[in-house]
Write a protein that holds these residues in place. Structure first.
Motif, PDB file in Angstrom:
ATOM      1  N   LEU A 706      10.812  80.710   7.504  1.00 12.08           N
ATOM      2  CA  LEU A 706       9.423  81.052   7.810  1.00 12.08           C
ATOM      3  C   LEU A 706       9.374  82.467   8.358  1.00 12.08           C
ATOM      4  O   LEU A 706       9.954  82.751   9.426  1.00 12.08           O
ATOM      5  CB  LEU A 706       8.829  80.073   8.821  1.00 12.08           C
ATOM      6  CG  LEU A 706       8.836  78.586   8.425  1.00 12.08           C
ATOM      7  CD1 LEU A 706       8.368  77.717   9.585  1.00 12.08           C
ATOM      8  CD2 LEU A 706       7.954  78.360   7.194  1.00 12.08           C
ATOM      9  N   GLY A 707       8.700  83.364   7.627  1.00  8.86           N
ATOM     10  CA  GLY A 707       8.594  84.739   8.091  1.00  8.86           C
ATOM     11  C   GLY A 707       9.926  85.426   8.250  1.00  8.86           C
ATOM     12  O   GLY A 707      10.089  86.262   9.143  1.00  8.86           O
ATOM     13  N   GLY A 708      10.886  85.097   7.387  1.00  8.02           N
ATOM     14  CA  GLY A 708      12.213  85.712   7.454  1.00  8.02           C
ATOM     15  C   GLY A 708      13.100  85.148   8.539  1.00  8.02           C
ATOM     16  O   GLY A 708      14.180  85.690   8.802  1.00  8.02           O
ATOM     17  N   GLU A 709      12.680  84.048   9.178  1.00  3.84           N
ATOM     18  CA  GLU A 709      13.458  83.454  10.259  1.00  3.84           C
ATOM     19  C   GLU A 709      13.673  81.955  10.039  1.00  3.84           C
ATOM     20  O   GLU A 709      12.867  81.289   9.389  1.00  3.84           O
ATOM     21  CB  GLU A 709      12.758  83.680  11.607  1.00  3.84           C
ATOM     22  CG  GLU A 709      12.594  85.141  11.977  1.00  3.84           C
ATOM     23  CD  GLU A 709      11.833  85.323  13.273  1.00  3.84           C
ATOM     24  OE1 GLU A 709      11.871  86.440  13.811  1.00  3.84           O
ATOM     25  OE2 GLU A 709      11.199  84.361  13.739  1.00  3.84           O
ATOM     26  N   ARG A 710      14.766  81.460  10.609  1.00  5.72           N
ATOM     27  CA  ARG A 710      15.060  80.028  10.597  1.00  5.72           C
ATOM     28  C   ARG A 710      15.212  79.556  12.030  1.00  5.72           C
ATOM     29  O   ARG A 710      15.764  80.272  12.875  1.00  5.72           O
ATOM     30  CB  ARG A 710      16.351  79.736   9.824  1.00  5.72           C
ATOM     31  CG  ARG A 710      16.309  80.170   8.372  1.00  5.72           C
ATOM     32  CD  ARG A 710      17.658  79.956   7.681  1.00  5.72           C
ATOM     33  NE  ARG A 710      17.665  80.478   6.329  1.00  5.72           N
ATOM     34  CZ  ARG A 710      17.215  79.848   5.256  1.00  5.72           C
ATOM     35  NH1 ARG A 710      16.719  78.624   5.387  1.00  5.72           N
ATOM     36  NH2 ARG A 710      17.262  80.407   4.065  1.00  5.72           N
ATOM     37  N   ASN A 711      14.767  78.363  12.302  1.00  5.04           N
ATOM     38  CA  ASN A 711      14.895  77.809  13.645  1.00  5.04           C
ATOM     39  C   ASN A 711      16.358  77.486  13.952  1.00  5.04           C
ATOM     40  O   ASN A 711      17.136  77.129  13.066  1.00  5.04           O
ATOM     41  CB  ASN A 711      14.051  76.528  13.753  1.00  5.04           C
ATOM     42  CG  ASN A 711      13.903  76.068  15.178  1.00  5.04           C
ATOM     43  OD1 ASN A 711      13.654  76.873  16.070  1.00  5.04           O
ATOM     44  ND2 ASN A 711      14.048  74.777  15.408  1.00  5.04           N
ATOM     45  N   GLY A 712      16.705  77.627  15.229  1.00  3.37           N
ATOM     46  CA  GLY A 712      18.025  77.231  15.672  1.00  3.37           C
ATOM     47  C   GLY A 712      17.996  75.815  16.203  1.00  3.37           C
ATOM     48  O   GLY A 712      17.067  75.425  16.922  1.00  3.37           O
ATOM     49  N   LYS A 713      19.031  75.025  15.880  1.00  2.00           N
ATOM     50  CA  LYS A 713      19.021  73.613  16.282  1.00  2.00           C
ATOM     51  C   LYS A 713      20.444  73.131  16.523  1.00  2.00           C
ATOM     52  O   LYS A 713      21.428  73.775  16.141  1.00  2.00           O
ATOM     53  CB  LYS A 713      18.357  72.765  15.202  1.00  2.00           C
ATOM     54  CG  LYS A 713      19.056  72.823  13.850  1.00  2.00           C
ATOM     55  CD  LYS A 713      18.350  71.993  12.792  1.00  2.00           C
ATOM     56  CE  LYS A 713      19.134  72.023  11.472  1.00  2.00           C
ATOM     57  NZ  LYS A 713      18.498  71.204  10.425  1.00  2.00           N
ATOM     58  N   TRP A 714      20.513  71.977  17.183  1.00  2.00           N
ATOM     59  CA  TRP A 714      21.781  71.281  17.389  1.00  2.00           C
ATOM     60  C   TRP A 714      21.718  69.984  16.594  1.00  2.00           C
ATOM     61  O   TRP A 714      20.873  69.140  16.836  1.00  2.00           O
ATOM     62  CB  TRP A 714      21.996  70.950  18.865  1.00  2.00           C
ATOM     63  CG  TRP A 714      22.084  72.163  19.743  1.00  2.00           C
ATOM     64  CD1 TRP A 714      21.080  72.732  20.458  1.00  2.00           C
ATOM     65  CD2 TRP A 714      23.242  72.955  19.981  1.00  2.00           C
ATOM     66  NE1 TRP A 714      21.532  73.830  21.135  1.00  2.00           N
ATOM     67  CE2 TRP A 714      22.859  73.993  20.861  1.00  2.00           C
ATOM     68  CE3 TRP A 714      24.570  72.899  19.534  1.00  2.00           C
ATOM     69  CZ2 TRP A 714      23.761  74.959  21.309  1.00  2.00           C
ATOM     70  CZ3 TRP A 714      25.465  73.866  19.981  1.00  2.00           C
ATOM     71  CH2 TRP A 714      25.066  74.873  20.853  1.00  2.00           C
ATOM     72  N   ASP A 715      22.598  69.850  15.620  1.00  2.00           N
ATOM     73  CA  ASP A 715      22.645  68.644  14.799  1.00  2.00           C
ATOM     74  C   ASP A 715      23.637  67.678  15.432  1.00  2.00           C
ATOM     75  O   ASP A 715      24.816  67.992  15.589  1.00  2.00           O
ATOM     76  CB  ASP A 715      23.056  68.980  13.368  1.00  2.00           C
ATOM     77  CG  ASP A 715      22.838  67.812  12.420  1.00  2.00           C
ATOM     78  OD1 ASP A 715      23.092  66.664  12.829  1.00  2.00           O
ATOM     79  OD2 ASP A 715      22.422  68.047  11.276  1.00  2.00           O
ATOM     80  N   CYS A 716      23.147  66.482  15.790  1.00  2.00           N
ATOM     81  CA  CYS A 716      23.964  65.522  16.535  1.00  2.00           C
ATOM     82  C   CYS A 716      24.503  64.410  15.643  1.00  2.00           C
ATOM     83  O   CYS A 716      24.867  63.331  16.130  1.00  2.00           O
ATOM     84  CB  CYS A 716      23.171  64.952  17.707  1.00  2.00           C
ATOM     85  SG  CYS A 716      22.599  66.245  18.846  1.00  2.00           S
ATOM     86  N   THR A 717      24.582  64.688  14.322  1.00  2.00           N
ATOM     87  CA  THR A 717      25.153  63.679  13.419  1.00  2.00           C
ATOM     88  C   THR A 717      26.630  63.392  13.687  1.00  2.00           C
ATOM     89  O   THR A 717      27.031  62.224  13.612  1.00  2.00           O
ATOM     90  CB  THR A 717      24.922  64.094  11.955  1.00  2.00           C
ATOM     91  OG1 THR A 717      23.534  64.318  11.774  1.00  2.00           O
ATOM     92  CG2 THR A 717      25.445  63.048  11.006  1.00  2.00           C
TER      93      THR A 717
END
Length: 729
Positions: A706-717
């Motif tokens: 989105l708008g040249g950016e990606r959200n940062g996240k923690w994947d807990c799989t």
């Protein structure tokens, strides 16, 4: 300049072997002591041969798969005293289609189809094996006492006449087991008493070809590269079995690895470079370390094995003994023989120091932002091009090696077959000169054309490219050997094809070197593309140098390499000290684009969202190291916190768990959550995890852009994306 080579001493003649009469009287209940006696007696000869043919292995297959065991053979590190001579640009025979039948026969007999009479899979049984014997038959004729084993996984290969002591048709796994058992002395059958020591093994492996046919013979296909990795693991079993032999220290093994063909899509058999280009490797104590000189072929396997075993190579053999002649090592400095370097930073000037500047040849080409590195050259297809003129430095005549290199980006198919850079009249490919082409058939292919006249024209193509991402294109010309085309994708895959050019004559054209047009400047199809960091050398760059510039898709600007301003990335080899702070940048390769970890400008309740900026920017961070643990597998874990510079907060995980994921954020009121940096030998594959409760979560980038950016996240799989952590001064 002629390719310089270095040579090592040719192998000597084999010593006398233990007689087969001794083998035939061996007790089938042979104990360890008797086995040691037999292996020691056999080892008096010293020379042992293992030839491995991997069906369907392209020349770039090893480059793009995880192959730690083959890599050790190539690098000369698998055993003390051993070296590796390798070619990722070796070739199949060309007097038959690149299919299994004729090339299997060529690998085993050392002759091409013109002599063997085998032109397809259906006529393998009718080959002229009396005139052109299998190399193991020649070994048996030379010394009947030697123990020879023929292990294949394609039934048609059993039609090839061969006097080997044991001939087995099994699957890959079965024959790996058979070979390992032969090497450790536990195999037996009617003509192979228990404890017999192998002198010459031929092993054919088929599963890589199956993977290619099931989807694609391509570095981009995960199934294909996964199967190459699987085969590498099987080769690792063989190498371990060899090194574990009681007599290994007194033995001299030669290991040859090659293939029968490459492929395109889900098939092969096409007369083109992507089908012809295969690997060839010979590892032993006698070879010279480096890249093989000349034009190696798969049918060099037979004479190479014969020579090692002390058997005279018959005059009728088409192949050559490989391993003693390798290319000179690359110079220490990338800028050696660099004749022009155009970074396109606001102008068309040469930054190599040679003052070979480009000028506008037609239209109004623009220098624009959003390049691979800063600004770039934008050619819109409306008769726009640059010219370098016709300087003497770009005359490559009969025997001068050279390299053309650029970063390349397009947003769609090319119209026609335009030129990226070249100096010939493209109205005919037989005209004198050289071209790097943006379309060789489908609008999204790249290729090479060169000729001195119609009699020696060479077309080396195709490699498909994708749209809307920066590709590294490099064409390296070894005038004594091959022209090699490298195309590095935004996703980190380095595609490689090659073709022999030693018979191509004078390439000096009367026309200009043009960028975006042919040498006339008036070819009917004009390039429509973005170009960046273009350079030309009067030498052939090596694979290692191409790897440095490509940097797994992230790229290194040539001026940074020249200025020795190279980034330092954390890996398991990095020396990090507890209770110290380090300045770092963290980036990830997200769908072929470099995205940098940043803090969001919006501050909400003392927190900022963590994001990945895919314009290549990243915010500097402070890595506060608490502890460092060296793991038994060689990897390293760094326990730390990560703080954004200038008081913008410390990296944390969000308390809310939604769909197995937690938001990543920078909190200005805390010291940050404890992190674990997982470092291994590959600086491009670091990961960051956090321990939450009884589980772990891994830092990732979000799929949505989105708008040249990606959200940062923690994947807990937990899942986690591979990261690169750059250590700043």
């Amino acid at each position: 300049m002629k390719t310089r080579i270095k040579q090592t001493q040719a192998n000597g003649t084999c010593s006398q072997k233990i007689k087969k009469q001794l083998r035939s009287t061996a007790n089938t209940s042979l104990g360890l002591g008797a086995y040691m006696l037999l292996t020691s007696a056999s080892a008096l000869a010293g020379q042992h041969s293992l030839v491995i043919a991997i069906d369907g292995l392209r020349g770039d297959g090893i480059e793009n798969a995880a192959t730690p065991n083959i890599d050790k053979l190539i690098n000369g590190t698998w055993a003390s005293g051993y070296q590796g001579a390798f070619a990722h640009y070796a070739q199949t025979m060309t007097d038959a289609a690149p299919n299994s039948g004729p090339n299997h026969v060529g690998i085993m007999t050392g002759v091409t189809s013109t002599k063997s009479g085998v032109t397809g899979n259906s006529d393998v049984g009718g080959g002229r094996y009396g005139d052109y014997p299998h190399y193991q038959t020649l070994i048996e004729n030379h010394a009947p006492s030697l123990n020879t084993a023929y292990l294949v996984t394609w039934g048609t290969d059993m039609q090839i006449t061969n006097s080997a002591d044991v001939k087995i048709d099994s699957d890959d796994a079965g024959n790996i087991k058979n070979a390992v058992n032969m090497l450790n002395g536990s195999y037996s059958d009617a003509n192979w008493p228990l404890g017999s020591s192998p002198d010459a093994i031929f092993l054919f492996l088929d599963d890589v070809d199956h993977a290619g046919h099931s989807c694609c013979f391509s570095a981009d296909d995960q199934g294909y590269t996964d199967e190459i990795t699987s085969v590498d693991g099987q080769i690792g079993q063989l190498l371990s079995a060899i090194k574990n032999r009681p007599s290994f220290a007194d033995e001299h093994w030669q290991i040859v690895i090659t293939s029968d063909h490459g492929g395109r899509g889900s098939s092969h058999g096409i007369h083109a470079a992507d089908n012809y280009t295969i690997p060839f490797l010979v590892a032993s104590k006698a070879v010279s370390q480096g890249y093989l000189a000349d034009i190696p072929h798969n049918y060099d396997a037979a004479p190479t094995a014969l020579s090692h075993m002390g058997v005279a190579v018959p005059e009728h053999i088409d192949g050559k003994v490989r391993g003693s002649q390798t290319l000179a090592q690359a110079p220490r400095l990338l800028q050696q023989d660099l004749v022009t370097y155009l970074p396109f930073e606001g102008d068309y000037r040469d930054h190599s120091g040679q003052d070979l500047h480009a000028t506008v040849g037609g239209g109004s080409p623009a220098v624009s932002s959003d390049g691979k590195f800063g600004q770039h050259l934008a050619i819109n297809g409306n008769d726009e091009y640059l010219t370098l003129g016709k300087p003497r430095a770009l005359d490559f005549d009969y025997d001068t090696d050279f390299t053309l290199l650029t970063w390349y980006r397009v947003s769609g198919d090319q119209f026609g077959d335009p030129v990226i850079i070249g100096n010939k009249n493209w109205n005919s490919g037989a005209n004198r000169g050289t071209l790097l082409l943006a379309n060789e058939g489908n609008g999204d292919d790249v290729g090479i054309n060169l000729a001195s006249d119609s009699g020696d024209r060479k077309d080396i193509d195709p490699i498909d490219y994708t749209f809307n991402g920066w590709w590294l294109l490099a064409a390296s010309f070894d005038r004594d050997g091959v022209a090699t085309l490298y195309a590095g994708s935004p996703q980190g895959r380095l595609h490689i094809i090659a073709g022999g050019i030693k018979d191509v004559g004078d390439l000096t054209s009367s026309l200009d070197w043009n960028i975006g047009q042919d040498g006339t400047g008036s070819y009917r199809y004009n390039l429509k593309a973005d170009l960046d960091d273009m350079a030309i050398w009067r030498r052939a760059l090596t694979l290692d140098e191409i790897r440095t510039v490509y940097n797994q898709g992230t790229g290194l600007e040539i001026k940074r390499i020249i200025n020795n301003d190279l980034p330092v990335y954390l890996s398991s080899a990095s020396e990090l000290v507890a209770n110290r702070d380090y300045n770092v940048l963290i980036t990830a390769n997200a769908k072929g684009t470099t995205c940098g970890l940043e803090w969001d400008a919006d501050l909400i309740f003392n927190e900022r969202n963590a994001k990945w900026d895919c314009a290549g920017r990243a915010d500097p961070m402070i890595l506060k190291v608490n502890n460092v643990q060296q793991l038994t597998n060689g990897n390293k874990q760094v326990f730390a916190t990560l703080v954004a510079q200038n008081g913008k907060g410390a990296l944390e995980w969000d308390a809310d768990l939604i769909g197995g994921e937690r938001n990543a954020k920078f909190d200005q009121n805390t010291a940050g959550d404890p992190l674990i940096l997982n470092l291994n030998g590959d600086a491009n594959n670091s990961t960051i995890t956090v321990e939450i409760g009884n589980g772990a979560c891994g830092l990732e980038w979000d799929n949505d852009l989105l708008g040249g950016e990606r959200n940062g996240k923690w994947d807990c799989t937990p899942k986690m994306d591979p990261l690169r952590i750059e250590l700043l001064p």
